[in-house]
Design a protein around this motif. Structure first.
Motif, PDB file in Angstrom:
ATOM      1  N   UNK A  83      -3.595 -15.189  58.447  1.00 55.18           N
ATOM      2  CA  UNK A  83      -2.379 -14.637  59.060  1.00 55.18           C
ATOM      3  C   UNK A  83      -2.686 -13.973  60.398  1.00 55.18           C
ATOM      4  N   UNK A  84      -1.935 -14.328  61.421  1.00 53.16           N
ATOM      5  CA  UNK A  84      -2.142 -13.756  62.745  1.00 53.16           C
ATOM      6  C   UNK A  84      -3.387 -14.240  63.450  1.00 53.16           C
ATOM      7  N   UNK A  85      -3.989 -15.330  62.943  1.00 53.59           N
ATOM      8  CA  UNK A  85      -5.259 -15.798  63.510  1.00 53.59           C
ATOM      9  C   UNK A  85      -5.151 -16.147  64.985  1.00 53.59           C
ATOM     10  N   UNK A  86      -4.018 -16.719  65.393  1.00 52.49           N
ATOM     11  CA  UNK A  86      -3.913 -17.237  66.757  1.00 52.49           C
ATOM     12  C   UNK A  86      -3.087 -16.344  67.683  1.00 52.49           C
ATOM     13  N   UNK A  87      -2.883 -15.110  67.292  1.00 53.30           N
ATOM     14  CA  UNK A  87      -2.146 -14.209  68.177  1.00 53.30           C
ATOM     15  C   UNK A  87      -2.889 -14.073  69.499  1.00 53.30           C
ATOM     16  N   UNK A  88      -2.201 -14.420  70.583  1.00 51.31           N
ATOM     17  CA  UNK A  88      -2.812 -14.366  71.898  1.00 51.31           C
ATOM     18  C   UNK A  88      -3.622 -15.590  72.255  1.00 51.31           C
ATOM     19  N   UNK A  89      -3.721 -16.545  71.320  1.00 45.94           N
ATOM     20  CA  UNK A  89      -4.463 -17.779  71.564  1.00 45.94           C
ATOM     21  C   UNK A  89      -3.490 -18.952  71.573  1.00 45.94           C
ATOM     22  N   UNK A  90      -3.801 -19.980  72.318  1.00 38.96           N
ATOM     23  CA  UNK A  90      -2.921 -21.139  72.449  1.00 38.96           C
ATOM     24  C   UNK A  90      -3.477 -22.292  71.622  1.00 38.96           C
ATOM     25  N   UNK A  91      -2.696 -22.851  70.670  1.00 35.85           N
ATOM     26  CA  UNK A  91      -3.179 -23.999  69.910  1.00 35.85           C
ATOM     27  C   UNK A  91      -3.249 -25.260  70.756  1.00 35.85           C
ATOM     28  N   UNK A  92      -3.700 -26.329  70.124  1.00 39.36           N
ATOM     29  CA  UNK A  92      -3.940 -27.587  70.837  1.00 39.36           C
ATOM     30  C   UNK A  92      -2.683 -28.300  71.284  1.00 39.36           C
ATOM     31  N   UNK A  93      -2.843 -29.547  71.673  1.00 40.89           N
ATOM     32  CA  UNK A  93      -1.779 -30.322  72.299  1.00 40.89           C
ATOM     33  C   UNK A  93      -0.649 -30.653  71.321  1.00 40.89           C
ATOM     34  N   UNK A  94       0.446 -31.108  71.879  1.00 36.75           N
ATOM     35  CA  UNK A  94       1.586 -31.523  71.066  1.00 36.75           C
ATOM     36  C   UNK A  94       1.318 -32.878  70.418  1.00 36.75           C
ATOM     37  N   UNK A  95       2.074 -33.144  69.347  1.00 37.79           N
ATOM     38  CA  UNK A  95       2.011 -34.433  68.660  1.00 37.79           C
ATOM     39  C   UNK A  95       3.413 -35.019  68.617  1.00 37.79           C
ATOM     40  N   UNK A  96       3.517 -36.330  68.733  1.00 37.86           N
ATOM     41  CA  UNK A  96       4.815 -36.988  68.668  1.00 37.86           C
ATOM     42  C   UNK A  96       5.159 -37.375  67.246  1.00 37.86           C
ATOM     43  N   UNK A  97       6.434 -37.321  66.878  1.00 37.96           N
ATOM     44  CA  UNK A  97       6.871 -37.691  65.528  1.00 37.96           C
ATOM     45  C   UNK A  97       8.268 -38.298  65.582  1.00 37.96           C
ATOM     46  N   UNK A  98       8.471 -39.387  64.836  1.00 35.14           N
ATOM     47  CA  UNK A  98       9.802 -39.984  64.699  1.00 35.14           C
ATOM     48  C   UNK A  98      10.625 -39.230  63.656  1.00 35.14           C
ATOM     49  N   UNK A  99       9.961 -38.898  62.529  1.00 37.50           N
ATOM     50  CA  UNK A  99      10.606 -38.157  61.454  1.00 37.50           C
ATOM     51  C   UNK A  99       9.521 -37.430  60.674  1.00 37.50           C
ATOM     52  N   UNK A 100       9.854 -36.252  60.157  1.00 35.08           N
ATOM     53  CA  UNK A 100       8.916 -35.485  59.346  1.00 35.08           C
ATOM     54  C   UNK A 100       9.340 -35.615  57.889  1.00 35.08           C
ATOM     55  N   UNK A 101       8.416 -36.102  57.057  1.00 34.44           N
ATOM     56  CA  UNK A 101       8.699 -36.300  55.634  1.00 34.44           C
ATOM     57  C   UNK A 101       7.873 -35.311  54.823  1.00 34.44           C
TER      58      UNK A 101
END
Length: 224
Positions: A83-101
């Motif tokens: 919890x709160x691991x990435x506060x102030x940090x930026x995660x990686x790149x975006x991913x494309x998706x047609x639909x989330x199942x």
């Protein structure tokens, strides 16, 4: 600088030091999407178990990752972001998706809640299904959704094979479904089964976990 401020700075320093290694940065990028077992991480990263154990221990000590046991197989464990691991940090790149199942075993609680919450925060379509669907959505899921202003409507549990499409981004939200479908490419969220206790608190905890994950993942996906 007071003691509290110094502790916060040191915590940030520990995180940045842990992320300075390319392999550990890759692990954290993967964990921003979902939970992974050491075996899955080893396969993804192509490294020895001893080296992976060293990296995971470093991430745990830096407060970036935590581990817990699988509900399906107690010999198996999963890593997730703390919890709160990435506060102030930026995660990686975006991913494309047609639909989330979203997939769980019975498609009666966790996957239904995840799909409903997703519809509130993203314009990417969502659906849910189960590997062994129940006859109806669990009353506890309906109740917790209603308490939080989420409408499960007239949705009913559905069989995975009848719903899945090749272009779906699959998110398994229970350990049983994830471990039953080992060849399924996608994301795993190791969410505790609220039906085990079948209490208001159990459903509230599952709802909070799913809601946090949905809100974390949605900004990282773009419509494909």
């Amino acid at each position: 600088m007071n003691i509290e401020q110094n502790d916060a700075v040191q915590a940030r320093v520990s995180k940045y030091a842990a992320l300075a290694d390319p392999a550990r940065l890759r692990v954290v990028d993967l964990l921003t999407l979902g939970d992974l077992s050491p075996t899955e991480l080893q396969s993804e990263l192509g490294m020895t178990s001893n080296l992976l154990s060293h990296h995971l221990k470093t991430l745990e000590e830096a407060g970036l990752a935590v581990r817990h046991r699988s509900e399906a197989d107690r010999r198996r464990s999963y890593f997730r972001l703390a919890p709160g691991a990435l506060e102030g940090l930026v995660p990686g790149r975006e991913h494309g998706a047609h639909r989330v199942l979203f997939v769980c075993t019975r498609n009666s609680a966790r996957s239904q809640l995840a799909a409903a919450l997703w519809r509130q925060v993203s314009d990417i379509p969502s659906a849910s299904a189960g590997t062994h669907p129940a006859d109806r959505v669990a009353p506890g899921a309906v109740d917790v959704a209603r308490r939080h202003g989420v409408d499960l409507g007239s949705f009913v549990p559905r069989q995975l094979e009848h719903v899945a499409r090749d272009e779906d981004l699959v998110v398994t939200v229970c350990d049983n479904a994830h471990e039953e479908l080992p060849g399924l490419r996608g994301i795993h969220w190791s969410v505790r089964d609220p039906l085990r206790l079948n209490s208001d608190q159990a459903f509230e905890e599952a709802f909070a976990d799913i809601s946090r994950r949905v809100h974390d993942l949605a900004p990282r996906l773009r419509a494909a």
